[in-house]
Design a protein around this motif. Structure first.
Motif, mmCIF file in Angstrom:
data_model
loop_
_atom_site.group_PDB
_atom_site.id
_atom_site.type_symbol
_atom_site.label_atom_id
_atom_site.label_comp_id
_atom_site.label_asym_id
_atom_site.label_seq_id
_atom_site.Cartn_x
_atom_site.Cartn_y
_atom_site.Cartn_z
ATOM 1 N N SER A 239 23.468 75.408 7.864
ATOM 2 C CA SER A 239 22.235 76.119 7.486
ATOM 3 C C SER A 239 22.555 77.509 6.938
ATOM 4 O O SER A 239 21.898 77.978 5.997
ATOM 5 N N GLN A 240 23.565 78.183 7.487
ATOM 6 C CA GLN A 240 23.966 79.499 6.986
ATOM 7 C C GLN A 240 24.506 79.396 5.557
ATOM 8 O O GLN A 240 24.158 80.206 4.695
ATOM 9 N N ILE A 241 25.346 78.405 5.314
ATOM 10 C CA ILE A 241 25.909 78.207 3.972
ATOM 11 C C ILE A 241 24.790 77.848 2.991
ATOM 12 O O ILE A 241 24.723 78.394 1.882
ATOM 13 N N GLN A 242 23.904 76.944 3.398
ATOM 14 C CA GLN A 242 22.800 76.533 2.536
ATOM 15 C C GLN A 242 21.929 77.721 2.155
ATOM 16 O O GLN A 242 21.546 77.878 0.988
ATOM 17 N N CYS A 243 21.610 78.573 3.110
ATOM 18 C CA CYS A 243 20.772 79.748 2.861
ATOM 19 C C CYS A 243 21.430 80.680 1.842
ATOM 20 O O CYS A 243 20.783 81.170 0.911
ATOM 21 N N ARG A 244 22.723 80.901 1.989
ATOM 22 C CA ARG A 244 23.443 81.776 1.058
ATOM 23 C C ARG A 244 23.532 81.156 -0.337
ATOM 24 O O ARG A 244 23.402 81.840 -1.341
ATOM 25 N N LEU A 245 23.756 79.843 -0.390
ATOM 26 C CA LEU A 245 23.831 79.173 -1.686
ATOM 27 C C LEU A 245 22.483 79.208 -2.409
ATOM 28 O O LEU A 245 22.437 79.382 -3.628
ATOM 29 N N GLU A 246 21.402 79.053 -1.671
ATOM 30 C CA GLU A 246 20.075 79.126 -2.289
ATOM 31 C C GLU A 246 19.865 80.473 -2.959
ATOM 32 O O GLU A 246 19.323 80.553 -4.066
ATOM 33 N N PHE A 247 20.305 81.533 -2.313
ATOM 34 C CA PHE A 247 20.175 82.865 -2.905
ATOM 35 C C PHE A 247 21.079 82.997 -4.136
ATOM 36 O O PHE A 247 20.636 83.448 -5.196
ATOM 37 N N LEU A 248 22.337 82.592 -4.003
ATOM 38 C CA LEU A 248 23.288 82.728 -5.108
ATOM 39 C C LEU A 248 22.890 81.905 -6.326
ATOM 40 O O LEU A 248 23.153 82.292 -7.461
ATOM 41 N N ARG A 249 22.243 80.775 -6.108
ATOM 42 C CA ARG A 249 21.794 79.921 -7.209
ATOM 43 C C ARG A 249 20.445 80.369 -7.783
ATOM 44 O O ARG A 249 19.947 79.759 -8.723
ATOM 45 N N GLY A 250 19.851 81.394 -7.182
ATOM 46 C CA GLY A 250 18.557 81.874 -7.644
ATOM 47 C C GLY A 250 17.403 80.998 -7.194
ATOM 48 O O GLY A 250 16.316 81.057 -7.760
ATOM 49 N N GLU A 251 17.609 80.217 -6.143
ATOM 50 C CA GLU A 251 16.576 79.310 -5.656
ATOM 51 C C GLU A 251 15.638 79.976 -4.648
ATOM 52 O O GLU A 251 14.642 79.384 -4.252
ATOM 53 N N ARG A 252 15.995 81.167 -4.193
ATOM 54 C CA ARG A 252 15.120 81.913 -3.286
ATOM 55 C C ARG A 252 15.307 83.405 -3.544
ATOM 56 O O ARG A 252 16.331 83.843 -4.070
ATOM 57 N N GLU A 253 14.303 84.169 -3.171
ATOM 58 C CA GLU A 253 14.353 85.625 -3.315
ATOM 59 C C GLU A 253 15.233 86.227 -2.215
ATOM 60 O O GLU A 253 15.431 85.620 -1.161
ATOM 61 N N ALA A 254 15.685 87.421 -2.468
ATOM 62 C CA ALA A 254 16.431 88.154 -1.441
ATOM 63 C C ALA A 254 15.487 88.467 -0.287
ATOM 64 O O ALA A 254 14.287 88.637 -0.474
ATOM 65 N N ARG A 255 16.053 88.525 0.899
ATOM 66 C CA ARG A 255 15.270 88.889 2.081
ATOM 67 C C ARG A 255 15.679 90.283 2.517
ATOM 68 O O ARG A 255 16.850 90.634 2.487
#
Length: 190
Positions: A143-159
């Motif tokens: 889940s930690q890796i997935q969360c970071r990848l979502e950000f790096l891929r532009g799939e989610r905003e920064a928190r």
């Protein structure tokens, strides 16, 4: 992932012969780090276990390795390197020969132990400040890796950083533009 494991411990007394992965963090202050920094260390060490276990299962992603580093697998090695590979016990002509040998060697490894160890040392004299022994958690690290990848891929905003960790803002290049930080400073004290 790319990384360097600081230490690998092999137990000679336990019945579990799986290697224990250890990472050492040095500290300027003689205190243990905040929980968030310890969490980052746990993420790093759990990622190392993922890498180690993949190598032990003979799952080295050679194509991704070549692509990531822009390497040519069929590149013919210089004579000096070929001579060294012969001396070390395996003749290699190409880079792919070396990578395949590496993968074969790693497939003889045992998976890493599920207990991981973070050590904290004082930079000045390398004295031990403390240790954090923790269990590998497959679901948590995924889940930690997935969360970071979502950000790096532009799939989610920064928190925004949680309030208790706002000390991180002191070294953030975006702190002047951070809307949550501005809102904290402009809101009346509670």
């Amino acid at each position: 992932m790319v990384g360097v494991i600081d230490e690998i411990r092999l137990s000679v007394t336990e019945t579990n012969r799986n290697p224990i992965l250890v990472d050492t963090k040095t500290r300027v202050k003689d205190t243990l780090p905040h929980e968030s920094q310890q969490r980052n260390g746990r993420v790093q060490l759990m990622c190392y276990k993922c890498i180690w276990d993949a190598l032990a299962a003979n799952k080295f992603p050679s194509e991704k390795f070549y692509d990531f580093f822009s390497l040519k697998p069929h590149y013919v090695l210089p004579k000096t390197i070929r001579a060294r590979t012969v001396k070390s016990g395996f003749p290699a002509v190409t880079l792919d020969d070396i990578v395949r040998h590496y993968g074969n060697m790693c497939s003889n490894l045992r998976p890493a132990h599920d207990q991981l160890l973070l050590r904290y040392e004082l930079q000045r004299d390398h004295s031990l400040l403390g240790e954090d022994e923790f269990a590998y958690d497959s679901d948590w690290i995924k889940s930690q890796i997935q969360c970071r990848l979502e950000f790096l891929r532009g799939e989610r905003e920064a928190r925004c950083t949680p309030k208790e960790e706002r000390w991180k803002c002191l070294s953030c290049q975006h702190s002047n533009d951070c809307q949550d930080k501005k809102a904290d400073y402009n809101s009346p004290p509670s």
